[in-house]
Design an enzyme around this catalytic site. Structure first.
Site, mmCIF file in Angstrom:
data_model
loop_
_atom_site.group_PDB
_atom_site.id
_atom_site.type_symbol
_atom_site.label_atom_id
_atom_site.label_comp_id
_atom_site.label_asym_id
_atom_site.label_seq_id
_atom_site.Cartn_x
_atom_site.Cartn_y
_atom_site.Cartn_z
ATOM 1 C CG ASP A 117 71.257 -106.749 -53.645
ATOM 2 O OD1 ASP A 117 70.828 -105.850 -54.402
ATOM 3 O OD2 ASP A 117 71.653 -107.849 -54.080
ATOM 4 C CD GLU A 161 71.443 -106.653 -59.882
ATOM 5 O OE1 GLU A 161 71.682 -107.074 -61.040
ATOM 6 O OE2 GLU A 161 72.344 -106.315 -59.085
ATOM 7 C CD GLU A 162 75.263 -106.795 -57.110
ATOM 8 O OE1 GLU A 162 75.751 -107.709 -57.818
ATOM 9 O OE2 GLU A 162 75.446 -105.586 -57.334
ATOM 10 C CG HIS A 219 80.913 -105.648 -58.547
ATOM 11 N ND1 HIS A 219 80.478 -106.956 -58.637
ATOM 12 C CD2 HIS A 219 79.785 -104.898 -58.671
ATOM 13 C CE1 HIS A 219 79.170 -106.982 -58.804
ATOM 14 N NE2 HIS A 219 78.725 -105.734 -58.835
#
Length: 389
Positions: free
Chosen positions: A78, A136-137, A361
């Site tokens: 993701d 996962e996020e 990020h």
């Protein structure tokens, strides 16, 4: 160069192309439908049967030419809700969605590993299971659902990797115990009594209470946690009021707690609520407290880290296999390690000369794609060794 290294080099270009495609078309957690479709096409093209799992995930298995263990390798899929500013030809075409954590590279590397191992399947003792995991996020993470739907059934061990900008390309980072912390959240809503700024005596100033609390919470780690233990309390959100001359009646504070030991985790949350209660009572305010416990801490099994380290030495040389300190970020790979033994490691992607300097990020996050070849070669080498172990 080893046989695996030669095959990895052969597939490096196609792995880069796949990574760039995924980077152009990122998808958020639990929405990875196109990514899933593309993965299944790639696996089918090399003769691997595969099927969907956990809604948008994919699972496939390669049977070796000899009996042995079943080793799983996992990649997450993701992307993040970030506007991509990498400025490259493969910049995201899905506005507001970006692979700013390297999951596009994780998928591409695991496809590369599958291509390598298919070519030497007669040498493999046992089976290799490829796990492409969604979400996962986004808490609670896709790993839990993968496990619930049988991803680890019959698996003897599991490995995984994360592309890691703080480390330079051509290196890997391993630990023999702790690697990543539990990422927890909390929200405190302070309830006071608002009023005009000229008459504070008639109010219970929620902003002032929040300001006191913001300072007091920073004493928890410094005064309540053993200095030799690792823990973090960080506040990322504080909102109160709408205009300059009105004392607000509510304030909201949000933060994160990071820790490794369950006892420290419990202590920190206990102290957060004790301090909140005390300060609110002292100011005649009330409060609501909510906590969300995230993933467990990611704790590697040392014997499996050793195998990864040995594979790293074979590929990169001893000087480029680094034993690193744990980091306070979180990873739901920890759920797998609670069920079966294994290890997780970092693959360096940073390169100052190429401008690869932005952290995970960040809108300008990118990777040195040479790392993809190193990563897939190390994972293939380690999986082969573990299957024979």
């Amino acid at each position: 160069m080893t046989t695996i290294g030669v095959i990895a080099q052969k597939h490096h270009k196609s792995v880069i192309e796949l990574r760039r495609y995924l980077h152009r078309f990122p998808e958020l957690s639990n929405q990875e439908f196109n990514t899933q479709k593309h993965i299944m096409q790639e696996l089918t093209a090399i003769g691997l049967a595969c099927h969907s799992i956990a809604k948008t995930g994919v699972i496939a298995e390669l049977e070796g030419g000899k009996p042995g263990k079943t080793i799983a390798i996992r990649a997450d899929m993701d992307a993040l809700e970030i506007v991509d500013e990498c400025g490259k030809s493969y910049q995201s075409q899905n506005h507001g969605v970006c692979h700013a954590c390297g999951h596009d590279g994780h998928v591409a590397m695991l496809i590369g590993v599958a291509k390598i191992l298919v070519e030497i399947k007669e040498e493999i003792a046992g089976k290799i299971r490829f796990l492409f995991q969604p979400s996962e996020e986004h808490f609670p993470g896709g790993a839990k659902f993968m496990i619930e739907e049988g991803a680890l059934d019959g698996v003897d061990a599991i490995i995984g990797a994360h592309l890691w900008e703080p480390m330079k390309v051509g290196t890997i980072g391993i630990t023999f115990d702790r690697l990543m912390a539990s990422p927890d959240e909390f929200t405190i809503k302070i309830k006071g009594r608002g009023g005009h700024g000229s008459m504070p005596q008639q109010t219970v100033d929620a902003l002032l209470v929040g300001a006191q609390l913001t300072v007091a919470l920073q004493t928890i780690v410094s005064r309540n946690v053993d200095p030799l233990e690792q823990a973090v309390v960080s506040l990322g959100y504080f909102r109160a009021g709408e205009t300059f001359n009105i004392i607000p009646d509510t304030a909201v504070i949000k933060g994160t707690v990071r820790s490794f030991e369950p006892s420290i985790r419990s202590l920190i949350f206990e102290r957060i609520e004790q301090i909140t209660k005390g300060i609110c009572e002292a100011n005649n305010a009330s409060y609501e407290f909510e906590k969300v416990l995230g993933f467990p801490a990611l704790i590697n099994h040392p014997e499996y880290s050793k195998v990864i380290g040995e594979a790293g030495v074979t590929v990169l040389g001893k000087e480029n296999v680094l034993t690193i300190n744990p980091v306070m970020g979180g990873e739901d790979f920890s759920y797998y390690l609670e069920k079966v033994p294994g290890a997780f490691f970092f693959v360096g992607v940073g390169n100052v000369e190429k401008g690869i300097i932005y952290p995970q990020h960040h809108p300008k996050y990118d990777i040195d794609e040479d790392a993809l070849c190193y990563g897939m070669e190390i994972m293939a080498t380690a999986a082969l060794a573990l299957a024979h172990k």
